[in-house]
Design a protein around this motif. Sequence first.
Motif, PDB file in Angstrom:
ATOM      1  N   HIS A  63       0.863  -1.192   0.000  1.00  0.00           N
ATOM      2  CA  HIS A  63       0.000   0.000   0.000  1.00  0.00           C
ATOM      3  C   HIS A  63       0.891   1.232   0.000  1.00  0.00           C
ATOM      4  CE1 HIS A  63      -3.049   2.894   1.343  1.00  0.00           C
ATOM      5  NE2 HIS A  63      -3.978   1.975   1.090  1.00  0.00           N
ATOM      6  N   ARG A  64       0.466   2.240  -0.744  1.00  0.00           N
ATOM      7  CA  ARG A  64       1.262   3.470  -0.832  1.00  0.00           C
ATOM      8  C   ARG A  64       1.437   4.120   0.536  1.00  0.00           C
ATOM      9  NH1 ARG A  64       4.497   5.166  -4.679  1.00  0.00           N
ATOM     10  NH2 ARG A  64       2.929   5.145  -6.371  1.00  0.00           N
ATOM     11  N   GLU A  65       0.387   4.090   1.370  1.00  0.00           N
ATOM     12  CA  GLU A  65       0.439   4.657   2.722  1.00  0.00           C
ATOM     13  C   GLU A  65       0.002   3.581   3.715  1.00  0.00           C
ATOM     14  OE1 GLU A  65      -0.728   9.162   2.686  1.00  0.00           O
ATOM     15  OE2 GLU A  65      -2.172   8.092   1.404  1.00  0.00           O
ATOM     16  N   PRO A  66       0.882   2.665   4.059  1.00  0.00           N
ATOM     17  CA  PRO A  66       0.494   1.498   4.869  1.00  0.00           C
ATOM     18  C   PRO A  66      -0.136   1.845   6.214  1.00  0.00           C
ATOM     19  CG  PRO A  66       2.893   1.672   4.634  1.00  0.00           C
ATOM     20  CD  PRO A  66       2.295   2.619   3.670  1.00  0.00           C
ATOM     21  N   ASP A  67       0.265   2.959   6.812  1.00  0.00           N
ATOM     22  CA  ASP A  67      -0.301   3.329   8.107  1.00  0.00           C
ATOM     23  C   ASP A  67      -1.775   3.737   8.003  1.00  0.00           C
ATOM     24  OD1 ASP A  67       2.115   2.839   9.296  1.00  0.00           O
ATOM     25  OD2 ASP A  67       2.750   4.938   9.335  1.00  0.00           O
ATOM     26  N   SER A  75      -3.357  -9.561  12.995  1.00  0.00           N
ATOM     27  CA  SER A  75      -2.156 -10.328  12.663  1.00  0.00           C
ATOM     28  C   SER A  75      -1.102  -9.428  12.032  1.00  0.00           C
ATOM     29  CB  SER A  75      -2.486 -11.463  11.696  1.00  0.00           C
ATOM     30  OG  SER A  75      -1.304 -12.035  11.174  1.00  0.00           O
ATOM     31  N   ALA A  76       0.119  -9.462  12.579  1.00  0.00           N
ATOM     32  CA  ALA A  76       1.213  -8.679  12.011  1.00  0.00           C
ATOM     33  C   ALA A  76       1.620  -9.221  10.649  1.00  0.00           C
ATOM     34  CB  ALA A  76       2.414  -8.700  12.965  1.00  0.00           C
ATOM     35  N   LEU A  77       1.337 -10.485  10.420  1.00  0.00           N
ATOM     36  CA  LEU A  77       1.771 -11.141   9.194  1.00  0.00           C
ATOM     37  C   LEU A  77       0.800 -10.899   8.043  1.00  0.00           C
ATOM     38  CD1 LEU A  77       4.049 -12.953   8.171  1.00  0.00           C
ATOM     39  CD2 LEU A  77       2.702 -14.935   8.857  1.00  0.00           C
ATOM     40  N   PHE A  78      -0.503 -10.963   8.300  1.00  0.00           N
ATOM     41  CA  PHE A  78      -1.476 -10.877   7.222  1.00  0.00           C
ATOM     42  C   PHE A  78      -2.586  -9.856   7.469  1.00  0.00           C
ATOM     43  CE2 PHE A  78       0.183 -15.238   6.784  1.00  0.00           C
ATOM     44  CZ  PHE A  78       0.607 -15.172   5.462  1.00  0.00           C
ATOM     45  N   GLY A  79      -2.544  -9.136   8.579  1.00  0.00           N
ATOM     46  CA  GLY A  79      -3.640  -8.232   8.902  1.00  0.00           C
ATOM     47  C   GLY A  79      -3.651  -6.933   8.134  1.00  0.00           C
ATOM     48  N   GLY A  80      -2.513  -6.572   7.534  1.00  0.00           N
ATOM     49  CA  GLY A  80      -2.410  -5.307   6.818  1.00  0.00           C
ATOM     50  C   GLY A  80      -1.491  -5.436   5.626  1.00  0.00           C
ATOM     51  N   PRO A  81      -1.029  -4.305   5.081  1.00  0.00           N
ATOM     52  CA  PRO A  81      -0.180  -4.345   3.890  1.00  0.00           C
ATOM     53  C   PRO A  81       1.150  -5.050   4.151  1.00  0.00           C
ATOM     54  CG  PRO A  81      -0.992  -2.124   4.299  1.00  0.00           C
ATOM     55  CD  PRO A  81      -1.304  -2.927   5.517  1.00  0.00           C
ATOM     56  N   LEU A  82       1.722  -5.612   3.084  1.00  0.00           N
ATOM     57  CA  LEU A  82       3.032  -6.243   3.140  1.00  0.00           C
ATOM     58  C   LEU A  82       3.863  -5.771   1.952  1.00  0.00           C
ATOM     59  CD1 LEU A  82       2.218 -10.010   3.934  1.00  0.00           C
ATOM     60  CD2 LEU A  82       3.270  -8.351   5.486  1.00  0.00           C
ATOM     61  N   GLY A  83       5.141  -5.530   2.178  1.00  0.00           N
ATOM     62  CA  GLY A  83       6.042  -5.229   1.081  1.00  0.00           C
ATOM     63  C   GLY A  83       6.155  -3.754   0.756  1.00  0.00           C
ATOM     64  N   ASP A  84       7.004  -3.460  -0.232  1.00  0.00           N
ATOM     65  CA  ASP A  84       7.284  -2.105  -0.699  1.00  0.00           C
ATOM     66  C   ASP A  84       6.418  -1.833  -1.931  1.00  0.00           C
ATOM     67  OD1 ASP A  84       8.560  -0.008  -2.348  1.00  0.00           O
ATOM     68  OD2 ASP A  84      10.161  -0.074  -0.858  1.00  0.00           O
ATOM     69  N   PHE A  85       5.625  -0.774  -1.880  1.00  0.00           N
ATOM     70  CA  PHE A  85       4.682  -0.482  -2.955  1.00  0.00           C
ATOM     71  C   PHE A  85       5.388  -0.334  -4.301  1.00  0.00           C
ATOM     72  CE2 PHE A  85       2.070   2.281  -5.607  1.00  0.00           C
ATOM     73  CZ  PHE A  85       0.808   1.712  -5.466  1.00  0.00           C
ATOM     74  N   TYR A 285      -4.813  -4.771  -2.095  1.00  0.00           N
ATOM     75  CA  TYR A 285      -5.070  -3.330  -2.102  1.00  0.00           C
ATOM     76  C   TYR A 285      -5.029  -2.830  -3.540  1.00  0.00           C
ATOM     77  CZ  TYR A 285      -4.365  -3.600   2.919  1.00  0.00           C
ATOM     78  OH  TYR A 285      -4.490  -3.928   4.253  1.00  0.00           O
ATOM     79  N   ALA A 286      -5.989  -1.991  -3.885  1.00  0.00           N
ATOM     80  CA  ALA A 286      -6.030  -1.446  -5.236  1.00  0.00           C
ATOM     81  C   ALA A 286      -4.851  -0.501  -5.440  1.00  0.00           C
ATOM     82  CB  ALA A 286      -7.346  -0.707  -5.459  1.00  0.00           C
ATOM     83  N   ARG A 287      -4.060  -0.763  -6.482  1.00  0.00           N
ATOM     84  CA  ARG A 287      -2.901   0.080  -6.785  1.00  0.00           C
ATOM     85  C   ARG A 287      -3.319   1.297  -7.614  1.00  0.00           C
ATOM     86  NH1 ARG A 287       2.057  -2.198  -5.955  1.00  0.00           N
ATOM     87  NH2 ARG A 287       2.958  -0.936  -7.628  1.00  0.00           N
ATOM     88  N   THR A 288      -4.523   1.231  -8.178  1.00  0.00           N
ATOM     89  CA  THR A 288      -5.067   2.310  -8.994  1.00  0.00           C
ATOM     90  C   THR A 288      -6.582   2.224  -8.934  1.00  0.00           C
ATOM     91  OG1 THR A 288      -5.017   3.316 -11.208  1.00  0.00           O
ATOM     92  CG2 THR A 288      -5.083   0.907 -11.102  1.00  0.00           C
ATOM     93  N   ASP A 289      -7.280   3.229  -9.415  1.00  0.00           N
ATOM     94  CA  ASP A 289      -8.734   3.123  -9.522  1.00  0.00           C
ATOM     95  C   ASP A 289      -9.077   2.028 -10.527  1.00  0.00           C
ATOM     96  OD1 ASP A 289      -8.752   5.291  -7.851  1.00  0.00           O
ATOM     97  OD2 ASP A 289      -9.594   6.702  -9.312  1.00  0.00           O
ATOM     98  N   LEU A 290     -10.118   1.257 -10.245  1.00  0.00           N
ATOM     99  CA  LEU A 290     -10.562   0.233 -11.196  1.00  0.00           C
ATOM    100  C   LEU A 290     -12.027  -0.086 -10.974  1.00  0.00           C
ATOM    101  CD1 LEU A 290      -9.470  -3.370 -10.215  1.00  0.00           C
ATOM    102  CD2 LEU A 290      -9.022  -1.448  -8.699  1.00  0.00           C
ATOM    103  N   ALA A 299      -8.079   3.723  -5.668  1.00  0.00           N
ATOM    104  CA  ALA A 299      -6.709   3.364  -5.317  1.00  0.00           C
ATOM    105  C   ALA A 299      -6.549   3.370  -3.794  1.00  0.00           C
ATOM    106  CB  ALA A 299      -5.732   4.341  -5.957  1.00  0.00           C
ATOM    107  N   GLY A 300      -5.948   2.326  -3.254  1.00  0.00           N
ATOM    108  CA  GLY A 300      -5.737   2.210  -1.815  1.00  0.00           C
ATOM    109  C   GLY A 300      -6.799   1.420  -1.098  1.00  0.00           C
ATOM    110  N   ASP A 301      -7.950   1.191  -1.756  1.00  0.00           N
ATOM    111  CA  ASP A 301      -9.029   0.435  -1.107  1.00  0.00           C
ATOM    112  C   ASP A 301      -8.601  -1.011  -0.848  1.00  0.00           C
ATOM    113  OD1 ASP A 301     -10.651   2.640  -1.250  1.00  0.00           O
ATOM    114  OD2 ASP A 301     -12.141   1.746  -2.615  1.00  0.00           O
ATOM    115  N   LEU A 302      -9.080  -1.552   0.259  1.00  0.00           N
ATOM    116  CA  LEU A 302      -8.914  -2.972   0.555  1.00  0.00           C
ATOM    117  C   LEU A 302      -9.914  -3.780  -0.273  1.00  0.00           C
ATOM    118  CD1 LEU A 302      -7.886  -5.379   2.356  1.00  0.00           C
ATOM    119  CD2 LEU A 302      -9.752  -4.785   3.929  1.00  0.00           C
ATOM    120  N   VAL A 303      -9.419  -4.828  -0.931  1.00  0.00           N
ATOM    121  CA  VAL A 303     -10.273  -5.719  -1.711  1.00  0.00           C
ATOM    122  C   VAL A 303     -10.004  -7.147  -1.239  1.00  0.00           C
ATOM    123  CG1 VAL A 303     -10.907  -6.551  -4.012  1.00  0.00           C
ATOM    124  CG2 VAL A 303     -10.155  -4.165  -3.700  1.00  0.00           C
ATOM    125  N   LEU A 304     -11.017  -7.777  -0.659  1.00  0.00           N
ATOM    126  CA  LEU A 304     -10.893  -9.164  -0.208  1.00  0.00           C
ATOM    127  C   LEU A 304     -11.380 -10.086  -1.320  1.00  0.00           C
ATOM    128  CD1 LEU A 304     -12.265  -8.903   3.450  1.00  0.00           C
ATOM    129  CD2 LEU A 304      -9.887  -9.080   2.724  1.00  0.00           C
TER     130      LEU A 304
END
Length: 393
Positions: A63-67, A75-85, A285-290, A299-304
């Motif tokens: 996510h561009r703004e993970p906070d 969960s620290a492992l899967f509860g939020g964003p992971l990695g470098d956008f 997480y959406a990387r762009t509007d779609l 962009a930025g929305d959570l999508v399950l």
Amino acid sequence: MSVPVRLPYEQAHPMRPAPLLRELQARGPIHAIRTAVGAPGWQVTGYEEVRRLLDDDRLGRAHREPDKASRTGESALFGGPLGDFDTEQADHRRMRALLQPHFSPKRMRALRGRVEALTSDLLDEMAAAGPPADLHAALALPLPIAVICELLGVPYEERARFREWTQAAGDITDRSRSEQGLAELFGYGRHLVARKRAEGEADADVISRLAATDGVGDDEAAMMGMLLLFAGHETTVTAIGEGALWLLATPGQWQALVDAPSRIDAAVEEILRAPGLGGGGIPRYARTDLDIAGVRVRAGDLVLLDNGAANHDASVFTDPDRFDIGRPAVPHLSFGHGARYCIGAPLARLELRVVFAQLAARFPTLKPGCPIDELTFDPNVLTGGLTALPVIW
């Protein structure tokens, strides 16, 4: 859109879907939701949409703004964003390239005999102890741990320690416990990598091979090794337990496998499809509007991506909530699809085939040892799963 519904959905019985989820699916393939921690997002439940989006580069784990990102849980492992956008996709391709060879058909063929021997030994112990037995403690829990230890080169005698850490890391309700478990697991991974580098047996196991790979540092080898340790046993423990439950508790299904051992591959695919009734999803997480099925996602929305619900899409699977090992083959989405298809899928299938082939051959009269509504599941851990499965024969 209607008012967002709140996860998790109320489910009166562990083998029956949540009524609200099936109502939502009947209305369409995408729904506004709030996660268990109150964050906004979207849940996609249609088979075609989930399959397509699993392989869509416009969605990612970073996510561009993970906070500021919506979280699915603590969960620290899967509860939020992971990695470098900015580097997520390249990082993912590199990780797959490093790990894929360790799960090749050749490696799995070489491992099969050992999985068969480990399974046979555990069933010997269960038979010797006599009924009743707890199939979770006797088989579903120890086998995947023993197999992943052999594959990775993790000492089996240390299983109690890393099992405690993996369960803590997967805690979806207690962030501090999850973070502590993840830190302990990573520290353990670094210790193992250092030990492997010192021993210098470059082809002995996966962690040794990672440690000997040019360009792979200690932290990266430890991270990948511990991710495999977590994913490689927690999910399979759940699949064996729930697969056994559905086979034994669905009239005629256990006998069908006992009578026709050649059905083992079909049985395994149904075990992988049916118990995941849906109600959560793979976080992206959406990387762009779609647009998804006519709904504008920003962009930025959570999508399950609810692959469990997709596996029960009535437009694809006839009578989807019925467990049937004779079901016509339609590819399920339990391992994902496309570029992010689960690397460990061949290992999971191998273990499930061996387990249920041996179990049906040796315990043809196996049946549940208690009423199904007395069984309990762990609601606080990411993979869920039974806490016990009493059986008699």
